[in-house]
Design an enzyme around this catalytic site. Sequence first.
Site, PDB file in Angstrom:
ATOM      1  N   SER A 107      -5.001   1.749  -4.267  1.00 16.97           N
ATOM      2  CA  SER A 107      -4.988   1.756  -5.765  1.00 16.97           C
ATOM      3  C   SER A 107      -5.305   2.962  -6.498  1.00 16.97           C
ATOM      4  O   SER A 107      -5.551   3.655  -7.795  1.00 16.97           O
ATOM      5  CB  SER A 107      -5.843   0.290  -6.700  1.00 16.97           C
ATOM      6  OG  SER A 107      -5.548  -0.299  -6.284  1.00 16.97           O
ATOM      7  N   ASN A 117       2.973   6.216   0.843  1.00 19.14           N
ATOM      8  CA  ASN A 117       3.562   4.720   2.133  1.00 19.14           C
ATOM      9  C   ASN A 117       4.655   4.561   0.864  1.00 19.14           C
ATOM     10  O   ASN A 117       4.190   3.971  -0.468  1.00 19.14           O
ATOM     11  CB  ASN A 117       2.499   4.284   1.865  1.00 19.14           C
ATOM     12  CG  ASN A 117       2.819   2.997   3.017  1.00 19.14           C
ATOM     13  OD1 ASN A 117       3.794   2.985   2.850  1.00 19.14           O
ATOM     14  ND2 ASN A 117       2.059   2.373   2.539  1.00 19.14           N
ATOM     15  N   HIS A 149      -1.059  -0.723   9.117  1.00 18.15           N
ATOM     16  CA  HIS A 149      -1.153  -0.825   7.937  1.00 18.15           C
ATOM     17  C   HIS A 149      -1.532  -2.610   7.472  1.00 18.15           C
ATOM     18  O   HIS A 149      -1.033  -3.447   8.131  1.00 18.15           O
ATOM     19  CB  HIS A 149      -0.282  -0.819   7.408  1.00 18.15           C
ATOM     20  CG  HIS A 149       0.150  -0.698   5.817  1.00 18.15           C
ATOM     21  ND1 HIS A 149      -0.349  -2.044   4.821  1.00 18.15           N
ATOM     22  CD2 HIS A 149       0.122   0.111   4.877  1.00 18.15           C
ATOM     23  CE1 HIS A 149       0.027  -1.520   3.638  1.00 18.15           C
ATOM     24  NE2 HIS A 149      -0.479  -0.492   3.002  1.00 18.15           N
ATOM     25  N   LYS A 184       5.918   2.185   1.128  1.00 17.21           N
ATOM     26  CA  LYS A 184       7.201   1.340   1.575  1.00 17.21           C
ATOM     27  C   LYS A 184       8.168   0.711   1.673  1.00 17.21           C
ATOM     28  O   LYS A 184       9.144   1.642   1.763  1.00 17.21           O
ATOM     29  CB  LYS A 184       5.858   0.660   0.191  1.00 17.21           C
ATOM     30  CG  LYS A 184       5.138   0.207   0.863  1.00 17.21           C
ATOM     31  CD  LYS A 184       3.766  -0.581   0.132  1.00 17.21           C
ATOM     32  CE  LYS A 184       2.252  -0.128  -0.109  1.00 17.21           C
ATOM     33  NZ  LYS A 184       0.966  -1.300  -0.336  1.00 17.21           N
ATOM     34  N   GLY A 199      -2.888  -2.121  -4.176  1.00 18.68           N
ATOM     35  CA  GLY A 199      -1.714  -2.579  -4.825  1.00 18.68           C
ATOM     36  C   GLY A 199      -2.277  -3.431  -5.929  1.00 18.68           C
ATOM     37  O   GLY A 199      -2.397  -4.440  -6.746  1.00 18.68           O
ATOM     38  N   GLU A 212      -8.461   1.125   4.629  1.00 16.24           N
ATOM     39  CA  GLU A 212      -7.607   1.154   2.642  1.00 16.24           C
ATOM     40  C   GLU A 212      -8.307  -0.175   3.344  1.00 16.24           C
ATOM     41  O   GLU A 212      -8.195  -1.289   3.461  1.00 16.24           O
ATOM     42  CB  GLU A 212      -5.846   0.618   3.382  1.00 16.24           C
ATOM     43  CG  GLU A 212      -5.686   2.324   3.606  1.00 16.24           C
ATOM     44  CD  GLU A 212      -4.630   1.976   2.930  1.00 16.24           C
ATOM     45  OE1 GLU A 212      -4.036   2.392   2.550  1.00 16.24           O
ATOM     46  OE2 GLU A 212      -3.466   1.120   3.538  1.00 16.24           O
ATOM     47  N   GLU A 214      -0.545  -4.588   5.835  1.00 14.60           N
ATOM     48  CA  GLU A 214       0.886  -5.564   5.267  1.00 14.60           C
ATOM     49  C   GLU A 214       1.576  -5.926   6.462  1.00 14.60           C
ATOM     50  O   GLU A 214       1.830  -6.986   6.715  1.00 14.60           O
ATOM     51  CB  GLU A 214       1.678  -4.659   4.174  1.00 14.60           C
ATOM     52  CG  GLU A 214       1.315  -5.106   2.818  1.00 14.60           C
ATOM     53  CD  GLU A 214       1.650  -4.024   1.631  1.00 14.60           C
ATOM     54  OE1 GLU A 214       2.532  -3.010   2.054  1.00 14.60           O
ATOM     55  OE2 GLU A 214       0.868  -3.542   1.223  1.00 14.60           O
TER      56      GLU A 214
END
Length: 243
Positions: free
Chosen positions: A203, A10, A89, A12, A167, A161, A91
């Site tokens: 991560s 991904n 996701h 992004k 991240g 996730e 985000e």
Amino acid sequence: MASKRIVVGNMKMNLTAQEINKYLKVIEKKEYNNQVIFCPSSLYLPYFVGKTYGVGIQNIAAYENGAYTGEISALQAKSMHLDCTLIGHSERREYFKETDEVVRQKIKLSLQANLKVILCIGETEEERDSLKTYKVLKKQIVNALKGFEEKELKKIIIAYEPIWAIGTGKTPSNEEIKDTISFIKDIVKDSLHINMSVLYGGSVNEKNIASLNQIENIDGYLVGGASTKADKFMKIIEVVVNQ
Ligand code: PEP
């Protein structure tokens, strides 16, 4: 979706066209046997189609077609020969306020367009600390997947996730990942009567992949940051594909 473990990148909203050109030169040196899916920014998707890897879009519209400026529909993605889409996701859930209902609507439109789905689920750090992880995951799964038929559910995989791991350089222990994947598979089996593949994301990098890959019940990985560096991503892929 696949019996061999898969790796999904991904990327992004990263990389310029010039950087993507360099990236493609590195990744095109390898054969991927359909075990790898690249999800670059939508602008660059056509450069990735038609190779030995899969290609996915990072998001699709919650609407079928029409006057929705800036959006891309599932049908449009399919018509450009994409294999799958990420949906839900964290985000998107956090910054774009996507609810479980929106997530479900996007899954419905993707399946209608014959686009496979990678459904992302995960708990916040606060939910983990207050021991609500399983409750949160169950709610996300049931709300997103209720009402679909078996043949539709077969086109979906889940990416677990933990939001606090995305991240941050932090990951759960292998034992925790194994237990959570087991829980997710059991929930899907009990409530929807189907076996579903489950990826881990958060991560994953070229240093921890060999250890993560020891987890028996894992079906692959969703990689964010490390997928934007072609050399690092190649190292992750090698570990998984050559296992
Ligand atoms: C992600 O955002 O899907 C992700 C897994 O990110 P990262 O690998 O950077 O934690």
